[in-house]
Design an enzyme around this catalytic site. Structure first.
Site, PDB file in Angstrom:
ATOM      1  N   CYS A  25      11.654 -11.699  -1.130  1.00 10.93           N
ATOM      2  CA  CYS A  25      11.918 -10.227  -1.877  1.00 10.93           C
ATOM      3  C   CYS A  25      13.182 -10.394  -2.938  1.00 10.93           C
ATOM      4  N   HIS A  53      12.214  24.279  -7.853  1.00 11.93           N
ATOM      5  CA  HIS A  53      11.400  24.171  -9.201  1.00 11.93           C
ATOM      6  C   HIS A  53      12.411  24.077 -10.467  1.00 11.93           C
ATOM      7  N   LYS A  82      11.120  -5.927  -9.977  1.00 16.51           N
ATOM      8  CA  LYS A  82      11.575  -4.523 -10.228  1.00 16.51           C
ATOM      9  C   LYS A  82      12.338  -4.319 -11.398  1.00 16.51           C
ATOM     10  N   GLY A 125      17.865 -14.201   1.332  1.00 10.72           N
ATOM     11  CA  GLY A 125      17.444 -12.782   0.636  1.00 10.72           C
ATOM     12  C   GLY A 125      15.650 -13.300   0.442  1.00 10.72           C
ATOM     13  N   GLY A 126      15.035 -14.378   0.681  1.00 12.34           N
ATOM     14  CA  GLY A 126      13.954 -14.916   1.104  1.00 12.34           C
ATOM     15  C   GLY A 126      13.030 -14.564  -0.348  1.00 12.34           C
ATOM     16  N   LEU A 169       5.027  -6.650   3.433  1.00  5.64           N
ATOM     17  CA  LEU A 169       5.991  -5.778   2.614  1.00  5.64           C
ATOM     18  C   LEU A 169       7.103  -5.913   3.216  1.00  5.64           C
ATOM     19  N   ALA A 170       8.538  -5.720   2.261  1.00  5.01           N
ATOM     20  CA  ALA A 170       9.636  -6.227   2.984  1.00  5.01           C
ATOM     21  C   ALA A 170      10.248  -5.314   3.931  1.00  5.01           C
ATOM     22  N   HIS A 171       9.903  -3.878   3.708  1.00  6.63           N
ATOM     23  CA  HIS A 171      10.361  -2.988   4.591  1.00  6.63           C
ATOM     24  C   HIS A 171       9.637  -3.088   5.901  1.00  6.63           C
ATOM     25  N   GLY A 188      -4.874  -7.467  -7.224  1.00  4.83           N
ATOM     26  CA  GLY A 188      -3.985  -6.854  -6.009  1.00  4.83           C
ATOM     27  C   GLY A 188      -2.805  -6.276  -6.464  1.00  4.83           C
TER      28      GLY A 188
HETATM   29  P1  FAD Z   1      10.239 -14.014   3.033  1.00  2.00           P
HETATM   30  O1  FAD Z   1      11.322 -13.170   2.419  1.00  2.00           O
HETATM   31  O2  FAD Z   1       9.562 -14.787   2.494  1.00  2.00           O
HETATM   32  O3  FAD Z   1      11.731 -14.881   3.944  1.00  2.00           O
HETATM   33  C1  FAD Z   1      11.303 -16.128   4.749  1.00  2.00           C
HETATM   34  C2  FAD Z   1      12.589 -17.078   4.753  1.00  2.00           C
HETATM   35  O4  FAD Z   1      12.292 -17.849   5.541  1.00  2.00           O
HETATM   36  C3  FAD Z   1      12.575 -17.735   3.286  1.00  2.00           C
HETATM   37  O5  FAD Z   1      13.957 -17.607   2.762  1.00  2.00           O
HETATM   38  C4  FAD Z   1      12.377 -19.261   3.729  1.00  2.00           C
HETATM   39  O6  FAD Z   1      13.262 -20.072   2.863  1.00  2.00           O
HETATM   40  C5  FAD Z   1      12.989 -19.218   5.026  1.00  2.00           C
HETATM   41  N1  FAD Z   1      12.418 -20.335   5.861  1.00  2.00           N
HETATM   42  C6  FAD Z   1      11.085 -20.772   6.095  1.00  2.00           C
HETATM   43  N2  FAD Z   1      11.071 -21.688   7.031  1.00  2.00           N
HETATM   44  C7  FAD Z   1      12.088 -22.090   7.302  1.00  2.00           C
HETATM   45  C8  FAD Z   1      12.624 -22.705   8.349  1.00  2.00           C
HETATM   46  N3  FAD Z   1      12.155 -23.675   9.087  1.00  2.00           N
HETATM   47  N4  FAD Z   1      14.095 -22.888   8.514  1.00  2.00           N
HETATM   48  C9  FAD Z   1      15.156 -22.123   7.871  1.00  2.00           C
HETATM   49  N5  FAD Z   1      14.486 -21.175   6.943  1.00  2.00           N
HETATM   50  C10 FAD Z   1      13.253 -21.157   6.752  1.00  2.00           C
HETATM   51  N6  FAD Z   1       7.307  -6.061  -0.878  1.00  2.00           N
HETATM   52  C11 FAD Z   1       7.961  -4.776  -0.898  1.00  2.00           C
HETATM   53  O7  FAD Z   1       7.942  -4.081   0.028  1.00  2.00           O
HETATM   54  N7  FAD Z   1       8.007  -4.175  -2.121  1.00  2.00           N
HETATM   55  C12 FAD Z   1       8.009  -4.898  -3.269  1.00  2.00           C
HETATM   56  O8  FAD Z   1       8.236  -4.306  -4.337  1.00  2.00           O
HETATM   57  C13 FAD Z   1       7.498  -5.977  -3.418  1.00  2.00           C
HETATM   58  N8  FAD Z   1       7.443  -6.909  -4.446  1.00  2.00           N
HETATM   59  C14 FAD Z   1       6.953  -7.976  -4.446  1.00  2.00           C
HETATM   60  C15 FAD Z   1       6.614  -8.966  -5.495  1.00  2.00           C
HETATM   61  C16 FAD Z   1       6.417 -10.182  -5.662  1.00  2.00           C
HETATM   62  C17 FAD Z   1       5.903 -11.016  -6.953  1.00  2.00           C
HETATM   63  C18 FAD Z   1       6.085 -10.744  -4.370  1.00  2.00           C
HETATM   64  C19 FAD Z   1       5.703 -12.160  -4.372  1.00  2.00           C
HETATM   65  C20 FAD Z   1       6.335 -10.035  -2.997  1.00  2.00           C
HETATM   66  C21 FAD Z   1       6.622  -8.927  -3.020  1.00  2.00           C
HETATM   67  N9  FAD Z   1       6.794  -8.290  -2.134  1.00  2.00           N
HETATM   68  C22 FAD Z   1       7.249  -6.785  -2.106  1.00  2.00           C
HETATM   69  C23 FAD Z   1       6.619  -8.659  -0.753  1.00  2.00           C
HETATM   70  C24 FAD Z   1       8.007  -9.144   0.101  1.00  2.00           C
HETATM   71  O9  FAD Z   1       8.658 -10.095  -0.888  1.00  2.00           O
HETATM   72  C25 FAD Z   1       7.582  -9.692   1.130  1.00  2.00           C
HETATM   73  O10 FAD Z   1       7.040  -9.046   2.226  1.00  2.00           O
HETATM   74  C26 FAD Z   1       8.884  -9.886   1.919  1.00  2.00           C
HETATM   75  O11 FAD Z   1       9.820 -10.929   1.322  1.00  2.00           O
HETATM   76  C27 FAD Z   1       8.726 -10.489   3.550  1.00  2.00           C
HETATM   77  O12 FAD Z   1       9.753 -10.859   4.167  1.00  2.00           O
HETATM   78  P2  FAD Z   1      10.161 -11.956   5.319  1.00  2.00           P
HETATM   79  O13 FAD Z   1      11.532 -11.849   5.729  1.00  2.00           O
HETATM   80  O14 FAD Z   1       9.034 -11.618   6.435  1.00  2.00           O
HETATM   81  O15 FAD Z   1       9.809 -13.294   4.635  1.00  2.00           O
HETATM   82  P1  NAI Z   2      -3.262  -9.032  -2.575  1.00  2.00           P
HETATM   83  O1  NAI Z   2      -4.074  -9.462  -1.431  1.00  2.00           O
HETATM   84  O2  NAI Z   2      -2.913  -7.882  -3.052  1.00  2.00           O
HETATM   85  O3  NAI Z   2      -4.534  -9.351  -3.882  1.00  2.00           O
HETATM   86  C1  NAI Z   2      -5.125 -10.326  -4.127  1.00  2.00           C
HETATM   87  C2  NAI Z   2      -6.310 -10.052  -5.127  1.00  2.00           C
HETATM   88  O4  NAI Z   2      -6.972 -11.145  -5.548  1.00  2.00           O
HETATM   89  C3  NAI Z   2      -7.420  -9.333  -3.981  1.00  2.00           C
HETATM   90  O5  NAI Z   2      -7.863  -8.140  -4.959  1.00  2.00           O
HETATM   91  C4  NAI Z   2      -8.684 -10.474  -4.380  1.00  2.00           C
HETATM   92  O6  NAI Z   2      -9.784  -9.622  -4.140  1.00  2.00           O
HETATM   93  C5  NAI Z   2      -8.383 -11.075  -5.708  1.00  2.00           C
HETATM   94  N1  NAI Z   2      -8.760 -12.633  -5.507  1.00  2.00           N
HETATM   95  C6  NAI Z   2      -8.616 -13.381  -4.515  1.00  2.00           C
HETATM   96  N2  NAI Z   2      -9.177 -14.407  -5.028  1.00  2.00           N
HETATM   97  C7  NAI Z   2      -9.681 -14.297  -6.302  1.00  2.00           C
HETATM   98  C8  NAI Z   2     -10.438 -15.197  -7.271  1.00  2.00           C
HETATM   99  N3  NAI Z   2     -10.729 -16.402  -6.883  1.00  2.00           N
HETATM  100  N4  NAI Z   2     -10.592 -14.593  -8.506  1.00  2.00           N
HETATM  101  C9  NAI Z   2     -10.411 -13.214  -8.609  1.00  2.00           C
HETATM  102  N5  NAI Z   2      -9.813 -12.517  -7.598  1.00  2.00           N
HETATM  103  C10 NAI Z   2      -9.446 -12.972  -6.682  1.00  2.00           C
HETATM  104  O7  NAI Z   2      -2.149 -10.079  -2.777  1.00  2.00           O
HETATM  105  P2  NAI Z   2      -1.251 -10.188  -4.073  1.00  2.00           P
HETATM  106  O8  NAI Z   2      -1.306  -9.464  -5.253  1.00  2.00           O
HETATM  107  O9  NAI Z   2      -1.130 -11.987  -4.429  1.00  2.00           O
HETATM  108  O10 NAI Z   2      -0.015  -9.742  -3.164  1.00  2.00           O
HETATM  109  C11 NAI Z   2       0.536 -10.310  -2.047  1.00  2.00           C
HETATM  110  C12 NAI Z   2       1.381  -9.626  -1.254  1.00  2.00           C
HETATM  111  O11 NAI Z   2       2.459  -9.378  -1.689  1.00  2.00           O
HETATM  112  C13 NAI Z   2       0.578  -8.296  -0.951  1.00  2.00           C
HETATM  113  O12 NAI Z   2      -0.121  -8.257   0.336  1.00  2.00           O
HETATM  114  C14 NAI Z   2       1.490  -7.242  -1.277  1.00  2.00           C
HETATM  115  O13 NAI Z   2       1.701  -6.436   0.021  1.00  2.00           O
HETATM  116  C15 NAI Z   2       2.642  -7.800  -1.261  1.00  2.00           C
HETATM  117  N6  NAI Z   2       3.436  -7.499  -2.669  1.00  2.00           N
HETATM  118  C16 NAI Z   2       3.876  -6.179  -2.396  1.00  2.00           C
HETATM  119  C17 NAI Z   2       4.361  -5.385  -3.592  1.00  2.00           C
HETATM  120  C18 NAI Z   2       5.001  -4.157  -3.438  1.00  2.00           C
HETATM  121  O14 NAI Z   2       5.201  -3.640  -2.276  1.00  2.00           O
HETATM  122  N7  NAI Z   2       5.059  -3.198  -4.550  1.00  2.00           N
HETATM  123  C19 NAI Z   2       4.369  -6.053  -4.857  1.00  2.00           C
HETATM  124  C20 NAI Z   2       4.067  -7.448  -4.885  1.00  2.00           C
HETATM  125  C21 NAI Z   2       3.441  -8.052  -3.778  1.00  2.00           C
END
Ligand code: FAD
Ligand code: NAI
Length: 445
Positions: free
Chosen positions: A39, A431, A48, A36-37, A309-311, A174
Site C-alpha cells: 500500500c 446546500h 494516489k 508500509g507494505g 483492499l488496504a482498509h 480491473g
Molecule cells: P501488503 O501491503 O502486501 O504487506 C505485506 C508485507 O509482508 C510486505 O511488506 C512484505 O514485505 C511482508 N512480508 C512478506 N513475507 C514476509 C516474511 N516471511 N517475513 C517478514 N515480512 C514478510 N487498496 C486500497 O484500499 N486503496 C487503494 O487506493 C489501493 N491502491 C492500490 C494500488 C496499487 C497499484 C496496488 C498494487 C494495490 C493497491 N491497493 C489499494 C491494495 C493494497 O495495497 C493492498 O490491499 C494492501 O497493501 C494489503 O495489505 P497487506 O497488509 O495484506 O499486505
Molecule cells: P483486478 O482483479 O481488479 O483486475 C484484473 C483484470 O484483468 C480483470 O478485469 C481481468 O478480467 C483482467 N485480465 C486478467 N487476465 C487478462 C488477460 N490475459 N488479458 C486481458 N485482461 C485480463 O486486479 P488488479 O487491477 O490487478 O488489482 C489487484 C487488486 O488490487 C484488486 O483486487 C484491488 O482490490 C486492489 N487495488 C485496489 C485499488 C483501490 O482500492 N483503489 C487500486 C488498485 C488495486
C-alpha cells in the site's frame, strides 16, 4: 512469551500491531522488506499522489471554463516523482513514530513459522501465544511472446518510471488498469486498455461500468473488451502490442506495456504445508475470525485473497485482536466500501444489481448534472445509484462522479445501521453540497 507476533508490516500488519499494543497486548512485528507494505510503497499512496498530479493537470486544461486564461503550462516530471517519494517517506515515518512511541518491537528480517508458538527470525526464536500472517500479495504475470522486452512492466515498476511514456497499452481493465489508464491519459499519454472479459471493471454494478466505459472513452482512452494480448513485437525500433480482439488481430504501437491482470496471494516463503495451514490459489483459508486451519495462527489481508483492499486488511486485524482480547467487534465484512480512483471517481458498498437477480429489490438513480455544487465545480458527469430490499433497507450503493470516494461513507453508515430509507428522508443535507445527491436519490424512493 509474546502475546502476538505479526509477520508482514503492510496496512494489515502495522495497523494491527498498533491496535494490539494500544489494547495492552505484547506484540512483535516482523518485516522483511519495507514497512508500509504494498500500500505505502507500491500501491495506494504512490498511485494516489500521481492521481492528484493528473487531476491538477486536468484542472489546468479546464481553466478557461472558469474564466482563467493561461498561455501555457509545463509539467515537471522530476517534481512529480520527488513529491510522490516525499509523501511515501512521510507516511512511513508516521508509522515508525507510532511504533516507537508505543514501544512495539519491530524486527527487520524474514520470518519463518516453526510451530504455532514459535517464530524464527534472523536466527532467533520468538515464543508467542498467537501468530498473524499478513504477508500480502504480488502482481500476477501472464506469459506471452515478448514478455521479456524492457517496455513490459507491472504496477510496481510503473511507479519508478524514469520518463513518462507517450503511448501505453494496459492489459487488464480491473482497478489497477483503470486507475493507471485514466491517470496516464492526463499525462498526455495515448492509452489503450485491453480487457479479457466483456466489460471493464467486471465486479462493479452493471450501470456504473457501462457509464465508466463511456466516460473513459470520451476522455480519449481506446478500450478493447473481449480482447487478449497475444504478443509484443519489435519492428524497425518500434514496439507493438499484438491484440486479438473479437476475431481480429490488431498491432498497436506502444512504448510501454502495463500488466494489470490481477494479484496473487504471497505466502512469504512460509512452509504452509509442513505446518498444516490450508490454502489454495486464492489464498490462505480462514474462518470468520480469520483463524487458519491451525489453532493460534491467523491470516489477514491480501494473503487471504478476500477483497484485496488496504482498509479490509486493517479491519481483518482488528477483528483478530478483539478475539484475542475476548471481545467481539461487530464488523460487517459484507459492507466494505471500495473506490476506484479514476476520472471520475467510482465507489461502491454492498451488493450490485446483477447479484440480486431473482430477489425483490428496487433501485433509484440521481444524476450529478442536476446538483448545483457539481455544476459549480464543472464536474457534472456521473450518477448515484441505490438499491433497497423489500423491507426498504439499503443493500447496495454505487457512485460514479465527483467526490465519490468521500460520499460512499454516509451510505455505508445507513447500510450498517439498517436505517429504513423513508426514515432517512428526514436527514437534512446542507446546500449546496455534492452530498445532496444522496438525499435526492433517497427522496425518489
Ligand atoms: P501488503 O501491503 O502486501 O504487506 C505485506 C508485507 O509482508 C510486505 O511488506 C512484505 O514485505 C511482508 N512480508 C512478506 N513475507 C514476509 C516474511 N516471511 N517475513 C517478514 N515480512 C514478510 N487498496 C486500497 O484500499 N486503496 C487503494 O487506493 C489501493 N491502491 C492500490 C494500488 C496499487 C497499484 C496496488 C498494487 C494495490 C493497491 N491497493 C489499494 C491494495 C493494497 O495495497 C493492498 O490491499 C494492501 O497493501 C494489503 O495489505 P497487506 O497488509 O495484506 O499486505
Ligand atoms: P483486478 O482483479 O481488479 O483486475 C484484473 C483484470 O484483468 C480483470 O478485469 C481481468 O478480467 C483482467 N485480465 C486478467 N487476465 C487478462 C488477460 N490475459 N488479458 C486481458 N485482461 C485480463 O486486479 P488488479 O487491477 O490487478 O488489482 C489487484 C487488486 O488490487 C484488486 O483486487 C484491488 O482490490 C486492489 N487495488 C485496489 C485499488 C483501490 O482500492 N483503489 C487500486 C488498485 C488495486
Amino acid at each position: 512469551m509474546k502475546d502476538l507476533v505479526i509477520i508482514g508490516a503492510g496496512p494489515g500488519g502495522f495497523d494491527t500491531a498498533i491496535h494490539a499494543k494500544e489494547h495492552g497486548l505484547n506484540v512483535t512485528l516482523i518485516e522483511k522488506h519495507k514497512v508500509g507494505g504494498t500500500c505505502l510503497n507500491y500501491g495506494c499512496i504512490p498511485t494516489k499522489t500521481l492521481y492528484h498530479n493528473a487531476k491538477t493537470i486536468k484542472n489546468m486544461k479546464d481553466l478557461s471554463v472558469f474564466g482563467v486564461e493561461v498561455e501555457d503550462f509545463k509539467v515537471n516530471y522530476e517534481t512529480i516523482k520527488l513529491r510522490k517519494e516525499t509523501i511515501v517517506s512521510n507516511q512511513i515515518n508516521n508509522i515508525l513514530t507510532s511504533i516507537k512511541k508505543l514501544g512495539i518491537e519491530l524486527i527487520e528480517g524474514e520470518a519463518q513459522i516453526v510451530s504455532p508458538t514459535k517464530v524464527l527470525v534472523n536466527g532467533e526464536i520468538i515464543e508467542t501465544k498467537n501468530i498473524i500472517i499478513a504477508t500480502g500479495s504480488v502482481p500476477k504475470r501472464i506469459p506471452f511472446e515478448g514478455d521479456d522486452f524492457d517496455i513490459v512492466h507491472d504496477s510496481e515498476d510503473i511507479l519508478s518510471l524514469k520518463t513518462f511514456p507517450k503511448k501505453m497499452v494496459v492489459i487488464g481493465a480491473g482497478v489497477i488498469g483503470c486507475e493507471m489508464a485514466t491517470i496516464f491519459n492526463h499525462f498526455d499519454c495515448e492509452v489503450t486498455l485491453v480487457e479479457y472479459l466483456d466489460e471493464i471493471l467486471p465486479p462493479l454494478d452493471k450501470d456504473i461500468k457501462k457509464r465508466a466505459r463511456n466516460l473513459f472513452k470520451r476522455s480519449g482512452l481506446s478500450i478493447y473488451t473481449k480482447s487478449a494480448l497475444k504478443k509484443v513485437i519489435k519492428k524497425d525500433d518500434k514496439y507493438y502490442a499484438v491484440i486479438e480482439s473479437k476475431g481480429k488481430m490488431l498491432e498497436i504501437e506502444t512504448d510501454y506495456v502495463l500488466l494489470a491482470t490481477g494479484r496473487a496471494p504471497y505466502f512469504g516463503n512460509l512452509e504452509l504445508d509442513k505446518l498444516g495451514i490450508e490454502y489454495n490459489n486464492f489464498g490462505i483459508k480462514v474462518n470468520r475470525n480469520f483463524e487458519t486451519s491451525v489453532k493460534g495462527i491467523y491470516a489477514i489481508g491480501d494473503v487471504t485473497g478476500i477483497l484485496m483492499l488496504a482498509h479490509k486488511a486493517t479491519y481483518d486485524g482488528y477483528k483478530v485482536v478483539s478475539r484475542l482480547l475476548g471481545k467481539d467487534m461487530n464488523i460487517n465484512f459484507n459492507q466494505v466500501p471500495s473506490v476506484v480512483f479514476s476520472f471520475p471517481e467510482i465507489s461502491s458498498v454492498g451488493v450490485t444489481e446483477q447479484e440480486l437477480v431473482g430477489t425483490e429489490y428496487r433501485t433509484n438513480k440521481y444524476l450529478f448534472k442536476t446538483n448545483a455544487k457539481a455544476e459549480c465545480l464543472n464536474e457534472t458527469d456521473g450518477f448515484i445509484k441505490m438499491i433497497v430490499d423489500e423491507d426498504d433497507i439499503l443493500v447496495g450503493a454505487h457512485i460514479i462522479g465527483a467526490h465519490a470516494s468521500d460520499l460512499i461513507h454516509e451510505l455505508s453508515t445507513i447500510m450498517y445501521k439498517k436505517i429504513n430509507i423513508y426514515e432517512y428522508q428526514n436527514i437534512i443535507h446542507a446546500h449546496p453540497t455534492i452530498s445532496e445527491v444522496v438525499g435526492e436519490c433517497i427522496k425518489k424512493f
